[in-house]
Design an enzyme around this catalytic site. Structure first.
Site, mmCIF file in Angstrom:
data_model
loop_
_atom_site.group_PDB
_atom_site.id
_atom_site.type_symbol
_atom_site.label_atom_id
_atom_site.label_comp_id
_atom_site.label_asym_id
_atom_site.label_seq_id
_atom_site.Cartn_x
_atom_site.Cartn_y
_atom_site.Cartn_z
ATOM 1 N N ASP A 8 -10.662 13.987 50.022
ATOM 2 C CA ASP A 8 -9.419 14.385 50.876
ATOM 3 C C ASP A 8 -8.102 14.348 49.907
ATOM 4 O O ASP A 8 -7.774 13.191 49.440
ATOM 5 C CB ASP A 8 -9.155 13.330 51.941
ATOM 6 C CG ASP A 8 -7.912 13.398 52.648
ATOM 7 O OD1 ASP A 8 -7.173 14.537 52.434
ATOM 8 O OD2 ASP A 8 -7.560 12.277 53.543
ATOM 9 N N LYS A 70 1.652 18.929 47.395
ATOM 10 C CA LYS A 70 0.611 19.667 48.028
ATOM 11 C C LYS A 70 1.432 20.461 49.167
ATOM 12 O O LYS A 70 0.875 21.711 49.400
ATOM 13 C CB LYS A 70 -0.343 18.700 48.918
ATOM 14 C CG LYS A 70 -1.279 19.345 49.856
ATOM 15 C CD LYS A 70 -2.180 18.289 50.378
ATOM 16 C CE LYS A 70 -2.966 18.733 51.581
ATOM 17 N NZ LYS A 70 -3.746 17.688 52.255
ATOM 18 N N GLU A 171 -9.131 19.669 57.358
ATOM 19 C CA GLU A 171 -9.230 18.374 57.547
ATOM 20 C C GLU A 171 -9.697 17.851 58.952
ATOM 21 O O GLU A 171 -10.362 16.807 59.187
ATOM 22 C CB GLU A 171 -7.738 17.782 57.158
ATOM 23 C CG GLU A 171 -7.673 17.755 55.618
ATOM 24 C CD GLU A 171 -5.907 17.863 55.315
ATOM 25 O OE1 GLU A 171 -4.985 17.542 56.173
ATOM 26 O OE2 GLU A 171 -5.503 17.972 54.239
ATOM 27 N N ASP A 193 -3.833 14.663 63.963
ATOM 28 C CA ASP A 193 -4.034 13.974 62.297
ATOM 29 C C ASP A 193 -2.373 14.355 61.986
ATOM 30 O O ASP A 193 -2.141 15.441 61.531
ATOM 31 C CB ASP A 193 -4.872 15.241 61.641
ATOM 32 C CG ASP A 193 -4.761 14.697 60.166
ATOM 33 O OD1 ASP A 193 -4.047 13.856 59.810
ATOM 34 O OD2 ASP A 193 -5.491 15.220 59.363
#
Ligand code: AMP
Length: 602
Positions: A8, A70, A171, A193
């Site tokens: 991850d 990211k 994800e 999430d």
């Protein structure tokens, strides 16, 4: 087969897991932590630091410590998102030659995939040390709404780190996989999430180990970093009111404030009140200045309530898109560090009307899912099918500028759809394949992804050649388009790279526009169809005229030619009535030719 690790690669923290013998082994880093900060620092003496060490020295080395890159993956420097990051970033961000955002440290430029690669390399080394064997194969996760560019950038980061990226998976899907393997029940689950930088809500249907993503929504720019930024802003404003000093101009103070804000936020998940104390934060002519403030959980909640509310709006949108209601949801799975915040947990519990499930560690669930996918690919786990959906329709531009969809939105991937097309003109030597993404009926209103030509079509009348166009989205969500002339077997294909990042907000905008312009779009499509009909009639009339002109009188010929000319001119305008009138006249001319052709036989 070699071991396949699951990674991850998070905005704030990353995690690496090996799934072996039916057990998920979370691999600790050299310092024994189960997650590693996605932070890279460059020291004055040329060293590169990564993870915990980089985080610890961030305050003293603020302008050379890079984090949360990211969020810049596959984004342009000029994009509002990158401009916003720049406001609170102590490190320098600039534009690469192609306009992409890059970070600049000690005069050297680093792309976001390069920074990601440093983090991945560190995770890989931890895994090799822990497992005492070389590791190259990995499954890496990305937010569900990463577009093709961002997925490619992530894959590049893996390659730069010496990894063979076997698969990129979403994800929330990974998290559901982590959850699903430990149960043999079935139902519809919501995966909420909320991590450091991104938010995803996915509605998944699962049964017998088979997952299907019914819908995914979210925001690639909503997460813990924003919650921290709210707290930072409040602290900076309070400090300005007291001292008239603008801390936004002070990179070292910003970094200390960022750390303190995050720490306070985390503490307030378990206590009702905390103290933020930053001695010697800055100085002016009157001497050093300190920041000291007591913050309550209620205050933090007031500052950030609207951000949490935004996630709930996305939850409703996802339910609507999946065509389900709260009552259909059998479980709500919490993923991401931010779900430990009581405000978040309670908002989700309220919205779904049930206690969310936290049996899977929210910091590790995504990496565990990636590792399970890795074990499936390595053949260590039985068949578990993973299905994701295509977020926006994909197709090509066809005659008259019409957008013809090949893969509709929300179709599960991997998917491959083939349709046969033909030419629109006689002796057309090539066809232009214009690949688009969007929901509007006209090509010009959608996003252009790629263009390519299929050449070498042998001379033929229009409508004769058969061109097979195939759209295939692989399990990584990457689109490949190919066009094949069935006559010559000649083939041309492109791997489509999106020309710009499509955030969830952009997807929402595209869908809203499609709705808003429904009437205007219908008119435009009608106009395009009318023009196509007229063009078709002009074509056939000209052909039959060439064959039968000898049988027509001079005045008949003149009339037909005049009708052809006015029809041609009318199609250049957007006046539907005018085009319709000329079409009617031309039809009469066409009938006249047919009558003449058969006159001698009646
Ligand atoms: P992730 O991207 O899933 O690693 O989540 C990281 C985010 O979760 C960061 O913004 C952290 O500050 C936040 N976080 C981690 N633990 C907690 C906690 N106990 N309470 C509130 N936020 C947390």
């Amino acid at each position: 087969m070699d071991k396949v690790i699951g990674i991850d690669l998070g905005t704030t923290n990353s995690c690496v897991v090996l799934y072996d013998g039916g057990v998920a082994h979370v691999i600790p880093n050299a310092e024994g932590s189960r997650t590693t900060p996605s932070i890279v620092a460059f020291t004055g003496d040329g060293q590169r630091l990564c993870g915990n060490i980089a985080k610890r020295q961030a305050v003293a080395n603020a302008t050379h410590t890079v984090f949360a890159t990211k969020r810049m993956m596959g984004r342009k420097f000029k994009s509002p998102e990158v401009q916003r990051i720049q406001m609170t970033s102590p490190f320098k961000i600039a534009a690469a030659d192609n306009g992409d955002a890059v970070v600049v440290v000690h005069g050297k430029r680093y792309t976001p995939p390069e920074i990601g690669a440093f983090v991945l390399r560190q995770l890989r080394e931890s895994a090799q040390e822990y497992l005492d064997q070389p590791i190259t194969d990995a499954v890496i996760t990305v937010p569900a709404y990463f577009d093709d560019n961002q997925r490619q950038a992530t894959r590049d980061a893996g390659r730069l780190a010496g990894l063979n990226v076997m698969r990129i998976i979403n994800e929330p899907t990974a998290a559901a996989l982590a959850y699903g393997v430990s149960t043999d029940s079935s139902g519809i689950i919501a995966v909420y999430d909320l991590g450091g930088g991104t938010f995803d809500i996915s509605i998944l249907e699962f049964s017998g180990g088979v997952f299907q993503v019914k819908a995914t929504h979210g925001d690639t720019f909503l997460g813990g970093e924003d919650i921290d930024a709210r707290l930072m802003d409040a602290l900076i404003e309070g400090f300005r009111a007291e001292t008239n000093i603008d801390l936004y101009q002070d990179p070292v103070a910003l970094q200390r404030l960022k750390d303190a804000s995050e720490r306070a936020k985390i503490e307030l998940s378990t206590v009702e009140e905390t103290e933020i104390s930053l001695p010697f934060l800055t100085a002016d002519n009157s001497g050093p200045k300190h920041l000291r403030r007591v913050l309550t959980r209620t205050e933090l909640e007031q500052l950030t309530q609207d951000l949490v509310d935004q996630t709930i709006v996305h939850c409703q949108d996802a339910l609507n898109a999946a065509n389900v209601t709260n009552a259909d949801i059998t479980d709500v799975l919490m993923v991401g560090g931010m779900t430990k915040m009581p405000l978040v947990f309670n908002a989700v519990a309220n919205f779904f009307g049930r206690t969310p499930n936290r049996t899977v560690n929210p910091d590790e669930a995504v990496a565990v899912g990636a590792a399970i996918q890795g074990a499936i690919l390595a053949g260590d786990v039985g068949e578990v099918v993973l299905l994701d959906v295509n977020p926006l329709s994909l197709g090509i531009e066809t005659s008259g500028g019409v957008f013809t969809k090949l893969i509709p939105r929300n179709v599960t991937v991997p998917v491959s759809i083939t349709e046969t097309f033909t030419t629109s003109e006689d002796y057309q030597p090539l066809v232009n394949i214009h690949v688009l993404q969007g929901e509007r009926p006209l090509a010009s209103d959608n996003t252009s992804l790629a263009r390519f030509e299929l050449v070498g079509i042998p001379p033929a009348l229009r409508g004769v050649p058969k061109i097979e166009v195939t759209f295939a989205i692989d399990a990584n969500g990457i689109l490949q388009v190919s066009a094949r002339d069935l006559g010559t077997k000649r083939e041309q294909q492109v791997r489509v790279r999106a020309t710009s990042g499509l955030s969830e907000a952009a997807i929402e905008r595209i869908l809203a526009e499609a709705e808003q312009y429904t009437d205007a779009d219908r008119m435009n499509v009608e106009l395009a169809e009318l023009r196509r009909r007229v063009a078709g009639l002009i074509y056939t009339t000209e052909r039959s005229l060439a064959e039968s002109s000898n049988y027509l009188t001079e005045s008949e010929l003149e009339q037909i030619r005049a009708d052809l000319e006015s029809a041609r001119r009318a199609t250049e305008s957007a006046d539907m009535n005018k085009i319709q009138n000329t079409l009617r006249d031309l039809e009469k001319s066409a009938f006249r030719i047919t009558e003449v052709m058969y006159r001698d036989f009646t």
